[in-house]
Design a protein around this motif. Sequence first.
Motif, PDB file in Angstrom:
ATOM      1  N   LYS A 197      -8.510   0.106  -0.096  1.00  9.81           N
ATOM      2  CA  LYS A 197      -7.763  -0.495  -1.196  1.00  9.81           C
ATOM      3  C   LYS A 197      -8.500  -1.726  -1.700  1.00  9.81           C
ATOM      4  N   ARG A 209       3.009   2.683 -10.366  1.00 10.26           N
ATOM      5  CA  ARG A 209       2.462   3.140  -9.090  1.00 10.26           C
ATOM      6  C   ARG A 209       2.228   4.637  -9.138  1.00 10.26           C
ATOM      7  N   GLY A 210       1.093   5.057  -8.585  1.00  7.04           N
ATOM      8  CA  GLY A 210       0.770   6.474  -8.536  1.00  7.04           C
ATOM      9  C   GLY A 210      -0.098   6.954  -9.681  1.00  7.04           C
ATOM     10  N   LYS A 249      -6.250   5.338  -7.479  1.00 11.46           N
ATOM     11  CA  LYS A 249      -4.838   5.485  -7.796  1.00 11.46           C
ATOM     12  C   LYS A 249      -4.176   4.126  -7.629  1.00 11.46           C
ATOM     13  N   GLU A 294      -6.142   2.149  -4.879  1.00 14.57           N
ATOM     14  CA  GLU A 294      -6.457   2.873  -3.661  1.00 14.57           C
ATOM     15  C   GLU A 294      -7.570   3.871  -3.955  1.00 14.57           C
ATOM     16  N   CYS A 327      -3.635  -5.580  -9.832  1.00 10.90           N
ATOM     17  CA  CYS A 327      -3.110  -4.393  -9.177  1.00 10.90           C
ATOM     18  C   CYS A 327      -4.016  -4.017  -8.007  1.00 10.90           C
ATOM     19  N   LYS A 332      -3.262   7.704 -11.761  1.00  4.92           N
ATOM     20  CA  LYS A 332      -4.694   7.829 -11.486  1.00  4.92           C
ATOM     21  C   LYS A 332      -5.430   7.096 -12.594  1.00  4.92           C
ATOM     22  N   ALA A 356      -1.843   1.587  -6.349  1.00  4.43           N
ATOM     23  CA  ALA A 356      -0.991   1.506  -5.169  1.00  4.43           C
ATOM     24  C   ALA A 356       0.102   0.460  -5.353  1.00  4.43           C
ATOM     25  N   GLU A 357      -0.242  -0.692  -5.926  1.00  7.21           N
ATOM     26  CA  GLU A 357       0.727  -1.761  -6.146  1.00  7.21           C
ATOM     27  C   GLU A 357       0.378  -2.497  -7.426  1.00  7.21           C
TER      28      GLU A 357
END
Length: 96
Positions: free
Chosen positions: A73, A41-42, A54, A68, A65, A44, A56-57
């Motif tokens: 999203k 997560r997070g 990015k 975002e 996945c 880029k 997100a999940e």
Amino acid sequence: MDSIQQFLPIIAMFAVVYLFMIAPQMKKAKNEKKFAAELKRGDKVILKSGLHGKVAELYDKDNSCIIETMSGKLKYDRSAISMELSKSLNKPEAKS
């Protein structure tokens, strides 16, 4: 001995094809699979379609996945993420 010499060019051709075509493709596939497994997560990322976002999940169940973006999203398969472009995006910039 003469029969072995007849097959030597064919054997050499298969060796060259393996070394220059098959082995590099297998190595690239292995690296892409490892990259997709190491996503967190997070991060880029850039998708193969050119979309920037990015993570997100992450979902291990269906290997997908949630990305975002500026507009919202979106759910994508992890294989849609470009390994080369994402690595260059996340690499620290050199200080001048």
